[in-house]
Design a protein around this motif. Structure first.
Motif, PDB file in Angstrom:
ATOM      1  N   THR A 194       0.821  -1.213   0.000  1.00 15.36           N
ATOM      2  CA  THR A 194       0.000   0.000   0.000  1.00 15.36           C
ATOM      3  C   THR A 194       0.853   1.261   0.000  1.00 15.36           C
ATOM      4  O   THR A 194       0.399   2.325  -0.436  1.00 15.36           O
ATOM      5  N   SER A 199      -1.507   3.244  -7.705  1.00 11.52           N
ATOM      6  CA  SER A 199      -2.946   3.401  -7.902  1.00 11.52           C
ATOM      7  C   SER A 199      -3.641   3.645  -6.568  1.00 11.52           C
ATOM      8  O   SER A 199      -3.547   2.820  -5.647  1.00 11.52           O
ATOM      9  N   GLU A 200      -4.343   4.759  -6.463  1.00 17.02           N
ATOM     10  CA  GLU A 200      -5.119   5.030  -5.256  1.00 17.02           C
ATOM     11  C   GLU A 200      -6.284   4.058  -5.115  1.00 17.02           C
ATOM     12  O   GLU A 200      -6.650   3.668  -4.002  1.00 17.02           O
ATOM     13  N   LYS A 201      -6.864   3.682  -6.227  1.00 17.99           N
ATOM     14  CA  LYS A 201      -7.971   2.731  -6.209  1.00 17.99           C
ATOM     15  C   LYS A 201      -7.514   1.378  -5.673  1.00 17.99           C
ATOM     16  O   LYS A 201      -8.194   0.756  -4.844  1.00 17.99           O
ATOM     17  N   LYS A 203      -4.893   0.938  -3.765  1.00 22.31           N
ATOM     18  CA  LYS A 203      -4.504   1.146  -2.375  1.00 22.31           C
ATOM     19  C   LYS A 203      -5.723   1.061  -1.455  1.00 22.31           C
ATOM     20  O   LYS A 203      -5.669   0.438  -0.372  1.00 22.31           O
ATOM     21  N   LEU A 204      -6.830   1.655  -1.862  1.00 23.89           N
ATOM     22  CA  LEU A 204      -8.057   1.560  -1.059  1.00 23.89           C
ATOM     23  C   LEU A 204      -8.539   0.116  -0.969  1.00 23.89           C
ATOM     24  O   LEU A 204      -9.015  -0.323   0.091  1.00 23.89           O
TER      25      LEU A 204
END
Length: 648
Positions: A194, A199-201, A203-204
């Protein structure tokens, strides 16, 4: 090396300065240390500075030559006393040296900045690729979890599918690496990923996955819900992309259809009033229009939401079932293996000769093996039989049409067979959701997927029915269900079918009851088809705009060629004043202008067609048919309706 040692000390002296670069390098998976990358950036900047310095020398030479031969420069209105250096002692040599040094430092600085920004750009590209295939990877994880696989086994299997799931699989490979080589547990490895994923997506998703693991929640339900959420998000991303693509399409029509047409009219008028506009018009035709169109094609390719390319690797199996049996190696066996390889190559060639249309449809690139030699032979016959005209313009006017015909000889078969292949594949992909839904229904009543294939042989699914019969035939001849599906994937060879086959085969290996997995795969395939149809419908209007803009371009150029240029040929130079706006009418190169206008239409036809395919179907290959149509229209217009030249 001494230079690298200085670079290392420079980085250690101010490490905070390079923190963002180091983070971008980790997210981009550059695969080298920070000091190695900075040292490479310095070397690239030096090379770029040298190239810019050479360019600066030629530019300064042209400018100084222009100043020497013309009354150029800034008039000293205030009568400033300039230093002797600029008046007497080699002023132009100093200007050239200054230009070279300035160009060197500017080019080196730009290259260095770009090299430092390159990991951030690659990081953004990887983030886009991860977001595109994330819902497919989550569906694969859900299929394995439904079969009872542990989380680390899921990560390991997914990391081995980089040929199918692209950058997502490479990200999960970081978890496997940390666990196998660094001794991390699963939670620590996920938390470390993480921190470095671009990619933030994604990571979430990993953060939520950690919450489920630490709280002991139901992993299968979590993955099932995530698949549905990501499918809905894909629709929103599609709408955003279509808005951006519409803006790019309008910019292309404005800049590289209306813009060149406006410049062409100006160049012709400049030629009429005595200006030397031939070189400028040639630059617009042969440089500005092609380069600008290529930039737009690359821009559309960068912003396009497209699936990752997939490929299936064939594994060589080592048959060692009877390990206790002694193996006797014979000599000269390599010759026999070489003969078998040679036989396989000859067999493929013979099959392609016997079934040329089938081979062309399955691999459209093979058409070039036939069309390029035919086009080359055609051009050879033309060049050997064309008369030797003294006027080079007459020679070009005779030959250029045949060059266009040779290009059409190469492109038309490619466009035809690509369209046949595309229609076949699109027809099969449209039926995949229905195929998966029926398989899910049959599996939910208690039958296996292999038995479901046997039942679906008698159903009518259009083009897919033939492939289902081939799958059943492979199973009847001894292949298991997984091998039969992989052969089906190899025959079609598209990303959507590759992911569907991988999902089904893995789910069937983990459990016999995969009805829910098939339902999710069906909804995913159905969503992909809906998005594809929405894009085709939205982009159809811009494809039509490209055609209409080309017709306007062609019409204006044709009117100029037939109505404007012939009038100038009949203007008597002796009737024109020696000074004034029309003093250069007699020196206008009418043939050159006619040839450049014709070639501008040809260039516009080629690149407008490619951009129409890139916008409408996300493929340059799909735009070849548009280019062929526009080329034929331009060729017929200028040879049968517009008289541009007469060979003499």
């Amino acid at each position: 090396m001494i230079a690298r040692e200085y670079v290392r000390k420079w980085i250690n002296r101010d490490p905070i300065r390079f923190n963002s670069l180091h983070g971008d390098m980790l997210s981009a998976r550059v695969g080298m240390t920070l000091e190695q990358y900075v040292w490479r950036a310095i070397r690239v900047s030096v090379v770029a500075g040298i190239l810019f310095g050479i360019l600066g020398y030629f530019v300064s030479f042209i400018l100084t030559y222009h100043i020497l031969t013309t009354a150029g420069g800034i008039y000293n209105v205030l009568n400033f006393q300039l230093p002797v250096l600029f008046n007497v002692i080699y002023p132009f040599e100093y200007i050239q040296v200054s230009s070279i040094l300035l160009s060197f430092f500017i080019g080196g600085y730009i290259a260095y900045i770009l090299m430092l920004k390159l990991p951030a750009i690659e990081k953004g590209n990887r983030a886009i690729k991860i977001n595109i295939t994330l819902h497919n990877a989550v569906a694969y994880m859900y299929a394995m979890r439904r079969g009872g696989a542990q989380l680390m086994v899921i990560f390991r299997c997914l990391s081995d599918r980089a040929d199918i799931y692209g950058e997502v699989a490479l990200e999960f490979r970081q978890i496997v690496r940390d666990a196998d080589f660094f001794g991390y547990d699963v939670v620590t490895a996920i938390r470390h990923l993480t921190e470095t994923t671009p990619s933030e997506k994604f990571k979430l998703f990993l953060d939520d996955l950690l919450s489920v693991i630490e709280s002991g929640g139901d992993m299968a339900d979590f993955l099932s819900i995530r698949v549905q959420i990501y499918q809905e998000e894909a629709k929103f991303e599609q709408k955003q992309f279509l808005n951006v693509l519409s803006l790019v399409a309008e910019a292309y029509v404005t800049l590289f259809v209306a813009g060149p047409l406006f410049l062409i009219i100006i160049m012709v008028v400049m030629g009429m009033v005595g200006g030397s506009a031939t070189l400028q018009l040639a630059l617009i035709t042969y440089a500005v229009m092609p380069i600008g169109s290529l930039i737009f094609i690359l821009l559309i390719d960068l912003i396009s939401i497209k699936g990752e390319k997939t490929e299936r690797f064939t594994k060589v199996k080592w048959l060692h079932t009877f390990t206790d049996v002694r193996i006797c190696k014979k000599e000269n066996e390599q010759y026999q293996f070489d003969q078998l390889k040679k036989y396989d190559r000859v067999r493929n060639i013979v099959h392609n000769i016997r079934h040329p249309l089938e081979s062309f449809v399955n691999n459209v690139n093979t058409t070039f093996y036939v069309t390029i030699p035919v086009a080359a032979l055609y051009l050879l016959l033309i060049f050997t039989n064309v008369p030797h005209y003294r006027n080079i313009e007459t020679y070009i006017n005779v030959v250029d049409d045949h060059i266009v015909i040779a290009i059409l000889i190469v492109l038309i078969p490619y466009a035809i067979f690509y369209e046949l292949w595309s229609r076949k594949v699109l027809g099969i992909q449209e039926l995949i959701p229905d195929f998966l839904e029926r398989m899910a229904g049959i599996n939910q009543v208690g039958l296996t997927v292999a038995q479901a294939i046997g039942i679906m042989v008698n159903t009518n699914l259009g083009l897919l029915s033939y492939e289902i019969r081939r799958i059943k035939r492979d199973m009847d001849w001894g292949a298991n269900f997984t091998e039969a599906l992989m052969r089906f994937e190899q025959r079609i060879s598209t990303p959507a079918i590759a992911r569907t086959v991988t999902l089904i085969t893995k789910a069937s290996e983990m459990s016999g009851q995969i009805g829910e997995v098939l339902s999710i795969a069906s909804s995913d395939a159905k969503m992909s088809e809906v998005l594809k149809k929405e894009r085709l419908n939205e982009m159809f209007i811009y494809t039509a705009i490209v055609y209409l803009s080309f017709f306007v371009f062609l019409g204006v150029v044709a009117v100029m060629t037939t109505q404007f240029l012939p009038v100038l040929t009949h203007v008597a130079p002796k009737g024109v004043p020696m000074s004034g706006a029309l003093s250069g009418v007699g020196s206008i190169q009418i043939d050159v202008f006619g040839r450049l206008l014709y070639h501008a239409c040809l260039v516009e036809a080629i690149f407008s067609g490619l951009i129409a395919g890139q916008m409408g179907e996300s493929s340059i290959s799909a735009g070849v048919k548009h280019s062929c149509i526009l080329l034929i229209i331009a060729l017929i217009t200028f040879n049968f309706f517009v008289v541009t030249h007469t060979p003499a």
